[in-house]
Design an enzyme around this catalytic site. Sequence first.
Site, PDB file in Angstrom:
ATOM      1  CG  ASP A   1      -0.154   0.194   2.543  1.00 13.74           C
ATOM      2  OD1 ASP A   1       1.089   0.264   2.527  1.00 13.74           O
ATOM      3  OD2 ASP A   1      -0.815   0.295   3.593  1.00 13.74           O
TER       4      ASP A   1
ATOM      5  CG  ASP B   1       1.588   3.110   4.752  1.00 18.80           C
ATOM      6  OD1 ASP B   1       0.508   2.661   5.140  1.00 18.80           O
ATOM      7  OD2 ASP B   1       2.515   2.385   4.301  1.00 18.80           O
TER       8      ASP B   1
ATOM      9  CG  ASP C   1      -3.252   2.490   5.363  1.00 20.75           C
ATOM     10  OD1 ASP C   1      -4.452   2.267   5.092  1.00 20.75           O
ATOM     11  OD2 ASP C   1      -2.474   1.625   5.776  1.00 20.75           O
TER      12      ASP C   1
HETATM   13  P1  GTP Z   1       4.205  -2.483   2.912  1.00 18.94           P
HETATM   14  O1  GTP Z   1       2.985  -1.630   2.955  1.00 18.94           O
HETATM   15  O2  GTP Z   1       3.893  -3.915   2.678  1.00 18.94           O
HETATM   16  O3  GTP Z   1       5.228  -1.974   1.970  1.00 18.94           O
HETATM   17  O4  GTP Z   1       4.901  -2.424   4.352  1.00 18.94           O
HETATM   18  P2  GTP Z   1       4.782  -1.299   5.440  1.00 18.94           P
HETATM   19  O5  GTP Z   1       5.969  -1.395   6.303  1.00 18.94           O
HETATM   20  O6  GTP Z   1       4.503   0.029   4.814  1.00 18.94           O
HETATM   21  O7  GTP Z   1       3.546  -1.807   6.287  1.00 18.94           O
HETATM   22  P3  GTP Z   1       2.130  -1.148   6.621  1.00 18.94           P
HETATM   23  O8  GTP Z   1       1.644  -0.273   5.542  1.00 18.94           O
HETATM   24  O9  GTP Z   1       1.233  -2.275   7.009  1.00 18.94           O
HETATM   25  O10 GTP Z   1       2.383  -0.325   7.939  1.00 18.94           O
HETATM   26  C1  GTP Z   1       3.233   0.795   7.982  1.00 18.94           C
HETATM   27  C2  GTP Z   1       3.504   1.162   9.397  1.00 18.94           C
HETATM   28  O11 GTP Z   1       2.318   1.599  10.028  1.00 18.94           O
HETATM   29  C3  GTP Z   1       4.013  -0.012  10.231  1.00 18.94           C
HETATM   30  O12 GTP Z   1       5.084   0.429  10.993  1.00 18.94           O
HETATM   31  C4  GTP Z   1       2.889  -0.380  11.135  1.00 18.94           C
HETATM   32  O13 GTP Z   1       3.353  -0.805  12.375  1.00 18.94           O
HETATM   33  C5  GTP Z   1       2.136   0.918  11.250  1.00 18.94           C
HETATM   34  N1  GTP Z   1       0.709   0.663  11.464  1.00 18.94           N
HETATM   35  C6  GTP Z   1      -0.116  -0.097  10.730  1.00 18.94           C
HETATM   36  N2  GTP Z   1      -1.351  -0.091  11.250  1.00 18.94           N
HETATM   37  C7  GTP Z   1      -1.311   0.707  12.324  1.00 18.94           C
HETATM   38  C8  GTP Z   1      -2.275   1.165  13.268  1.00 18.94           C
HETATM   39  O14 GTP Z   1      -3.444   0.791  13.240  1.00 18.94           O
HETATM   40  N3  GTP Z   1      -1.837   2.055  14.212  1.00 18.94           N
HETATM   41  C9  GTP Z   1      -0.559   2.485  14.257  1.00 18.94           C
HETATM   42  N4  GTP Z   1      -0.205   3.349  15.195  1.00 18.94           N
HETATM   43  N5  GTP Z   1       0.363   2.074  13.399  1.00 18.94           N
HETATM   44  C10 GTP Z   1       0.001   1.201  12.449  1.00 18.94           C
HETATM   45 MN    MN Z   2       2.688   0.356   3.759  1.00 15.05          MN
HETATM   46 MN    MN Z   3      -0.400   0.755   5.587  1.00 15.33          MN
END
Ligand code: GTP
Ligand code: MN
Ligand code: MN
Length: 402
Positions: free
Chosen positions: A204, A206, A326
């Site tokens: 995704d 972020d 996100d």
């Molecule tokens: P990919 O999206 O697969 O590339 O990996 P990513 O590391 O970007 O993972 P992800 O998008 O799932 O999450 C990004 C960061 O947001 C991670 O460090 C998670 O711990 C954090 N995160 C995800 N969901 C939540 C949540 O509900 N609350 C908080 N505070 N942090 C979150």
């Molecule tokens: Mn991500």
């Molecule tokens: Mn995410």
Amino acid sequence: QINEAEAVLFSVPSYACQRRTTLDNCNTTLTDALSLLAENAELSEEDGRGVAFRRAAAVLKALPVRVTAMSQLKGLPCLGDHSLRVIKDILENEASSEVESTKHSERFKALKVLTGIFGVGPRTAERWIREGIHNLHQLRESGVTLNRAQQAGLEHYDDLNQQVTKAEADAIAEIVQKAVDSVLPSAQITLAGGFRRGKQTGHDVDFLITHPEEGREVGLMPKVVSWLESQGFLLYQKVTRNSYLEVNDGPGRPSSNMDRFERCFSIFKLAKREERGTKVTENTVKTKDSVGAHMHSETDQSPPSHSHELDQHDSTNRRWRAVRVDLVVSPISQFAFALLGWTGSKLFERELRRWAGHEKAMSLSSHALYDNKQSRYLRAASEEEIFTHLGLEYIPPSERNA
Ligand code: GTP
Ligand code: MN
Ligand code: MN
């Protein structure tokens, strides 16, 4: 005193947040195997086992050389009996029987395909499997009721299981920037998650959104979402107040600030590169996760009968694709904590919180840092300051790939 023969080859600190873990990994065979077992444990809701495998994999990721003999692992932290057995199996026999049998088990394959649907977690997948639903075709035929997220997830399954490229993330960033500029000039967006850590692809994109004047960010999320919706950029969106468990981590009630912290899970409708009119010199063939492609061909054997399936199977002829995004709005006073918390990796975050709690008697969340001994919140205007409060050496995003 350490005996010469027992001297450790590499000294690796035991918390992942004390280590510099880049994307260069000399031990992918071993870490892929351990990650698969971690994933299987997480899908089976055995989180403790999952974390143990994740920690073991993270230690191997931090090593500067490829491991070829068990003796090289002496003295390394976080390698439990189970992980050591798996590593030994791979070093001696090229593959781990446990990993291979897990990978090919009907249960794991079904859990993976079903949780690959946006909005479906391990618990729902487990329930469906008990009802005899093992793949997307069976799910579509089953008549089970799907919520709005799951409907969107099923409809855009192929797109959402195809990795997002950096170029696509940049294109989304442009759209989000435009949205923010239109509803609140001088609000700022920051790319977080895996892309901030330097990854070239992700599941995704972020973003954190803030405004340099405290309070101006209040009410921003609904406005941004409305703008995006009016411009036709959203296939799905759900705005939630951040009710993440961590806000209750600290003592006392969360401050009223917490209520301002909002997030939006969304699916963007992103015009394909050709349609966006970017350089044609860029590679237009998108790489597909081989595991994902494999899983899909084995499990989703549904004929393209419904119109949305036709659309999905014919995605090459579509002018757009679905991308998970996100969005998080943070007040500037919490921004450093939000940025640190949303940059990841997930294990790095978990280890930061464990370090804070166990080694420093502090509670870290993506809103604040609370010092239990001093009974007060510690302010920080940058990630560097948070590391300093925690007594840790600063680790930049590109070295948080634990
Ligand atoms: P990919 O999206 O697969 O590339 O990996 P990513 O590391 O970007 O993972 P992800 O998008 O799932 O999450 C990004 C960061 O947001 C991670 O460090 C998670 O711990 C954090 N995160 C995800 N969901 C939540 C949540 O509900 N609350 C908080 N505070 N942090 C979150
Ligand atoms: Mn991500
Ligand atoms: Mn995410």
